[in-house]
Scaffold this motif. Structure first.
Motif, PDB file in Angstrom:
ATOM      1  N   TRP A 112      -0.129   7.802   9.515  1.00 31.11           N
ATOM      2  CA  TRP A 112      -0.039   6.491   8.862  1.00 31.11           C
ATOM      3  C   TRP A 112       0.058   5.382   9.889  1.00 31.11           C
ATOM      4  N   THR A 113       0.795   5.613  10.988  1.00 34.39           N
ATOM      5  CA  THR A 113       0.856   4.591  12.040  1.00 34.39           C
ATOM      6  C   THR A 113      -0.541   4.302  12.566  1.00 34.39           C
ATOM      7  N   GLY A 114      -1.309   5.368  12.804  1.00 34.68           N
ATOM      8  CA  GLY A 114      -2.679   5.177  13.273  1.00 34.68           C
ATOM      9  C   GLY A 114      -3.498   4.387  12.274  1.00 34.68           C
ATOM     10  N   THR A 136       0.815  -1.219   0.000  1.00 33.24           N
ATOM     11  CA  THR A 136       0.000   0.000   0.000  1.00 33.24           C
ATOM     12  C   THR A 136       0.847   1.267   0.000  1.00 33.24           C
ATOM     13  N   ILE A 137       2.016   1.240   0.681  1.00 29.79           N
ATOM     14  CA  ILE A 137       2.785   2.479   0.831  1.00 29.79           C
ATOM     15  C   ILE A 137       3.161   3.086  -0.526  1.00 29.79           C
ATOM     16  N   PHE A 191      -8.544  -0.602   1.784  1.00 31.81           N
ATOM     17  CA  PHE A 191      -8.959   0.156   2.963  1.00 31.81           C
ATOM     18  C   PHE A 191      -7.927   1.220   3.331  1.00 31.81           C
ATOM     19  N   ALA A 192      -6.659   0.758   3.502  1.00 30.32           N
ATOM     20  CA  ALA A 192      -5.625   1.693   3.960  1.00 30.32           C
ATOM     21  C   ALA A 192      -5.159   2.598   2.826  1.00 30.32           C
ATOM     22  N   GLY A 193      -5.215   2.105   1.586  1.00 30.98           N
ATOM     23  CA  GLY A 193      -4.704   2.897   0.470  1.00 30.98           C
ATOM     24  C   GLY A 193      -5.419   4.221   0.342  1.00 30.98           C
ATOM     25  N   LYS A 194      -6.751   4.161   0.432  1.00 35.43           N
ATOM     26  CA  LYS A 194      -7.523   5.391   0.279  1.00 35.43           C
ATOM     27  C   LYS A 194      -7.211   6.377   1.407  1.00 35.43           C
ATOM     28  N   LEU A 195      -7.208   5.847   2.669  1.00 35.73           N
ATOM     29  CA  LEU A 195      -6.975   6.730   3.811  1.00 35.73           C
ATOM     30  C   LEU A 195      -5.575   7.337   3.760  1.00 35.73           C
ATOM     31  N   MET A 196      -4.563   6.486   3.394  1.00 35.73           N
ATOM     32  CA  MET A 196      -3.186   6.986   3.377  1.00 35.73           C
ATOM     33  C   MET A 196      -3.004   8.030   2.288  1.00 35.73           C
ATOM     34  N   ALA A 197      -3.629   7.800   1.134  1.00 30.28           N
ATOM     35  CA  ALA A 197      -3.504   8.780   0.045  1.00 30.28           C
ATOM     36  C   ALA A 197      -4.162  10.096   0.449  1.00 30.28           C
ATOM     37  N   ILE A 221      10.706  10.483   0.783  1.00 29.35           N
ATOM     38  CA  ILE A 221      11.280  10.032   2.061  1.00 29.35           C
ATOM     39  C   ILE A 221      11.535  11.211   2.997  1.00 29.35           C
ATOM     40  N   TYR A 222      12.042  12.337   2.459  1.00 33.23           N
ATOM     41  CA  TYR A 222      12.479  13.407   3.356  1.00 33.23           C
ATOM     42  C   TYR A 222      11.435  14.499   3.560  1.00 33.23           C
ATOM     43  N   ALA A 223      10.446  14.640   2.656  1.00 32.28           N
ATOM     44  CA  ALA A 223       9.473  15.725   2.817  1.00 32.28           C
ATOM     45  C   ALA A 223       8.073  15.215   3.169  1.00 32.28           C
ATOM     46  N   VAL A 224       7.705  14.050   2.625  1.00 35.66           N
ATOM     47  CA  VAL A 224       6.332  13.588   2.819  1.00 35.66           C
ATOM     48  C   VAL A 224       6.237  12.675   4.037  1.00 35.66           C
ATOM     49  N   LEU A 225       7.144  11.703   4.099  1.00 39.34           N
ATOM     50  CA  LEU A 225       7.048  10.683   5.145  1.00 39.34           C
ATOM     51  C   LEU A 225       7.074  11.261   6.565  1.00 39.34           C
ATOM     52  N   PRO A 226       7.976  12.215   6.873  1.00 41.94           N
ATOM     53  CA  PRO A 226       7.949  12.760   8.241  1.00 41.94           C
ATOM     54  C   PRO A 226       6.636  13.437   8.594  1.00 41.94           C
ATOM     55  N   GLN A 227       5.950  13.990   7.590  1.00 47.07           N
ATOM     56  CA  GLN A 227       4.698  14.693   7.898  1.00 47.07           C
ATOM     57  C   GLN A 227       3.539  13.740   8.143  1.00 47.07           C
ATOM     58  N   VAL A 228       3.547  12.587   7.458  1.00 52.22           N
ATOM     59  CA  VAL A 228       2.382  11.697   7.582  1.00 52.22           C
ATOM     60  C   VAL A 228       2.650  10.518   8.493  1.00 52.22           C
TER      61      VAL A 228
END
Lengths: 271, 272
Positions: B204-206, B98-99, B161-167, B193-200
């Motif tokens: 995403w863990t939730g 999904t990621i 399920f997760a794809g829609k929420l994560m997007a 990796i450096y701009a998007v991942l730290p923000q979400v």
């Protein structure tokens, strides 16, 4: 080069006492997941019975939907939609008293009625719709009626939970205003809480209808009416192309329901 | 003057009357439709109203009390462990797929808006609209009887399920860091990796924990079509009409789901 190294040294997350426990934790999680994979996928599955990769692809292509079968399942598809409709309607009606009991601001007594309402919600949310359908099929026989009741029992939990949360979050000033006129508790509920909660409630009901279409599609597999019955029959008869047509029709129906419910909900929120 | 007011008032009155008639017509149509659907679905109203007495006696005599001896036997315990493992594996492998899909399916950060965006969107929509139990039956006939088909079905459910929420989370980020990093000439992967991942990361863990909770609910029933887990015992006990043991298994499923719900609730609080 020196700057790069300095960056590494100054970063507090890159210190040794931080990074080693973290990698150990990642390693433990990875080992657990690999162990589970070994248990279930490598040893738990009977690979000798699995056919060769060519045969798997052959079976996959035999699922290609037989479009001539779709007119025959138009009736069951409509039945599935109607089951979802009636199940949602029953759930909506049932959820009004339950959310009244389960919201901390309106419940008559915190000791008796509040745990009762919460217990209904938890029981309904944590039981799969198939289990409800099995119980009702045993009690009522085959047909769409047990499916409708199963859908109602399954979706009443979500409806009551979201409505109770909306009731708890609504503006207390209106309630106080009505209370100051000397109104009874039930009158307060209907004239102060209901107008505030109603748009959220309606949006959730439409969302629930969308989910219920998906749920209704599989209920037929235990004999509770709808498209699932035809799907499992075709699967049992090894008519894979007809089963593929059933799945295709369900996918189209669910996507259609989702698009329509999204449209209506955005319109509701916009006013 | 008075004439104009009068006509205005009359036209208002007329409009109001027409509106009222339309409203009445809609309500009448809905009631007729509801009545017709009851006939179409062939619903025996009388049987439904008479249901409660027999249902209560049936529940009291044949279903209650649950057979706890069977429910606590070793065989059932093994299948409970198998169910939990299936849900974890399905959620894990599904999340791995999904990621990248969520990255491609977010309009503001997708690497290619012409090809990858519609492709990943349609994959997510397709996976969302397939019911898990149907998918389980298809995969069992495609591969083998056993947990492998169940894990695949759960992974596909995760994508939807997760794809829609994560997007959606990706689309809600602050674009400042993305612009800053892309201004240095970084590749799309580095931007991610450096701009998007730290923000979400925390959202995403939730989502991942919530998704695991939802998959556990699905995996309790997947055995019904032979895709591994406790559902197989459920089906077996129903087909030999052992309702006490069935209720025991249902109790176990409810306890399992309640446990996972509490656990995921606290994990999400801790992750935030």
């Amino acid at each position: 080069m020196i700057q790069k190294m300095a960056g590494h040294i100054n970063n507090p997350l890159r210190k040794r006492n931080v990074i080693i426990p973290r990698y150990i934790a990642y390693g433990i999680i990875l080992v657990i997941i690999l162990g589970m994979s070994a248990h279930l996928i490598v040893f738990g599955t009977d690979w000798k019975r699995m056919s060769s990769i060519n045969e798997v692809f052959e079976t996959l292509f035999s699922f290609f939907p037989n479009l001539k079968f779709i007119p025959e399942i138009a009736g069951p598809l409509f039945e599935t939609t109607l089951m979802a409709f009636w199940g949602t309607l029953l759930a909506v009606i049932l959820s009004i008293p339950i959310s009244y009991l389960a919201a901390t601001t309106t419940t008559p007594s915190m000791l008796i009625t509040f745990p009762l309402g919460r217990a209904f919600i938890v029981l309904s949310r944590s039981t799969h719709e198939i289990i409800f359908a099995l119980i009702f099929v045993v009690a009522l026989g085959l047909g769409p009626l047990p499916g409708i009741l199963a859908l109602a029992c399954r979706s009443v939990g979500f409806m009551s939970k979201t409505t109770a949360e909306a009731i708890e979050a609504c503006n207390q000033g209106a309630i106080e205003a009505i209370k100051s006129t000397g109104a009874r508790k039930l009158v307060q509920f209907f004239f102060a809480v209901v107008p505030q909660v109603f748009p959220i409630f309606l949006g959730n009901a439409i969302f629930q209808f969308d989910i219920n279409i998906r749920r209704a599609a599989i209920l037929g597999m235990v004999g509770a009416g709808g498209i699932g019955l035809h799907f499992s029959e075709q699967m049992k008869a090894y008519n894979y192309d007809n089963a593929g047509a059933c799945v295709f029709a369900v996918v189209i129906l669910v996507i259609l329901g989702e698009v329509i419910s999204n449209r209506i909900r955005t319109k509701l929120i916009a006013g | 003057m008075t004439n104009a007011i009068n006509t205005n008032y009359q036209s208002f009155k007329f409009n109001q009357r027409i509106r009222r008639i339309i409203k009445f017509g809609i309500i009448l149509g809905l009631i007729t439709f509801g009545y017709w659907t009851i006939i179409f679905l062939d619903i025996p109203i009388k049987r439904m109203l008479d249901m409660f007495g027999p249902l209560a006696t049936m529940l009291a005599e044949r279903v209650f009390p649950p057979d706890l001896e069977y429910a606590s036997s070793w065989k059932v315990f093994i299948s409970v462990i198998e169910t939990v493992e299936m849900s974890i594996l399905g959620a894990f492998y599904g999340t791995l797929i999904t990621i990248p899909l969520a990255w491609c399916a977010a309009w503001n950060i997708t690497p290619s808006r012409e090809i990858l965006y519609p492709l990943s969107r349609s994959i997510i929509v397709l996976c969302r609209s397939l019911p898990t139990l149907m998918l389980g039956l298809l995969l069992v006939s495609l591969f083998v009887f056993g947990p492998f088909a169940g894990i695949l079905a759960l992974a596909i459910g995760t994508i939807g399920f997760a794809g829609k929420l994560m997007a959606e989370q990706c689309e809600a980020i602050d674009m400042g860091p993305v612009d800053a990093i892309s201004a240095t000439g970084a590749s799309p992967l580095k931007i991610f990796i450096y701009a998007v991942l730290p923000q979400v990361k925390s959202e995403w863990t939730g989502i991942i924990i919530y998704n695991w909770d939802a998959r556990l609910r699905g995996s309790t029933i997947l055995g019904f079509v032979g895709a591994g887990g406790i559902g197989l015992h459920l089906r077996h006990q129903i087909s030999i009409l052992e309702y006490h043991a069935t209720l025991g298994i249902i109790c176990i499923i409810v306890i399992l789901v309640l446990f996972s719900e509490t656990l995921s609730h606290f994990c999400r609080k801790w992750a935030r």
